[in-house]
Design a protein around this motif. Structure first.
Motif, mmCIF file in Angstrom:
data_model
loop_
_atom_site.group_PDB
_atom_site.id
_atom_site.type_symbol
_atom_site.label_atom_id
_atom_site.label_comp_id
_atom_site.label_asym_id
_atom_site.label_seq_id
_atom_site.Cartn_x
_atom_site.Cartn_y
_atom_site.Cartn_z
ATOM 1 N N ARG A 3 0.676 -1.278 0.009
ATOM 2 C CA ARG A 3 0.004 -0.068 -0.063
ATOM 3 C C ARG A 3 0.940 1.285 -0.003
ATOM 4 O O ARG A 3 1.069 1.875 0.794
ATOM 5 N N PRO A 4 1.226 1.596 -1.173
ATOM 6 C CA PRO A 4 2.358 2.696 -1.124
ATOM 7 C C PRO A 4 1.748 3.992 -0.780
ATOM 8 O O PRO A 4 2.379 4.969 -0.333
ATOM 9 N N LEU A 5 0.397 4.405 -0.969
ATOM 10 C CA LEU A 5 -0.045 5.858 -0.780
ATOM 11 C C LEU A 5 -0.403 5.701 0.651
ATOM 12 O O LEU A 5 -0.834 7.007 1.092
ATOM 13 N N LEU A 8 1.772 8.380 2.502
ATOM 14 C CA LEU A 8 1.536 9.717 1.846
ATOM 15 C C LEU A 8 0.073 10.222 2.438
ATOM 16 O O LEU A 8 0.063 11.462 2.961
ATOM 17 N N LEU A 9 -0.905 9.557 2.811
ATOM 18 C CA LEU A 9 -2.225 9.693 3.500
ATOM 19 C C LEU A 9 -2.057 10.196 4.962
ATOM 20 O O LEU A 9 -2.387 11.082 5.475
ATOM 21 N N TYR A 12 -0.174 13.742 4.921
ATOM 22 C CA TYR A 12 -1.115 14.608 4.533
ATOM 23 C C TYR A 12 -2.118 15.049 5.644
ATOM 24 O O TYR A 12 -2.205 16.131 5.932
ATOM 25 N N THR A 53 11.574 9.626 -1.634
ATOM 26 C CA THR A 53 10.566 9.552 -0.393
ATOM 27 C C THR A 53 10.491 10.601 0.423
ATOM 28 O O THR A 53 9.428 10.896 0.812
ATOM 29 N N SER A 60 3.557 16.438 0.697
ATOM 30 C CA SER A 60 2.501 15.803 1.188
ATOM 31 C C SER A 60 2.002 16.642 2.361
ATOM 32 O O SER A 60 0.957 16.982 2.391
#
Length: 90
Positions: A3-5, A8-9, A12, A53, A60
């Motif tokens: 789950r690469p996002l 970032l979530l 964020y 990264t 983000s």
């Protein structure tokens, strides 16, 4: 990575929390976002995965802060309803 996002979530959302806690001005945030994106461009050209990264996570977080600033600290325009309210009882 499956789950690469997800990181970032989380970053964020952390940027939104920071922007909600502290009122930061937009100009330094835009400048730092542009610098981070330039670093991201150069790191992607050189294929430096750790820097890619780090700059993605930093970008983000800055986007999260800028997003919450739009909603919390924006000055109302000249036609906003708050300019037409007087202090008399209705």
């Amino acid at each position: 990575m499956e789950r690469p996002l997800l990181p970032l979530l989380f970053v964020y959302a952390f940027g939104i929390v920071i922007g909600n806690s502290y009122q930061l001005t937009n100009l330094p945030l835009f400048i730092s976002l542009i610098i981070a994106l330039i670093f991201l461009l150069f790191a992607s050209i050189k294929r430096l995965n750790r820097i890619i990264t780090a700059t993605l996570l930093l970008s983000s977080a800055i986007l999260g802060i800028l997003n919450i600033n739009i909603y919390l600290y924006q000055e109302p325009g000249p036609n906003h309803i708050s300019h037409y309210i007087n202090k008399d009882k209705v």
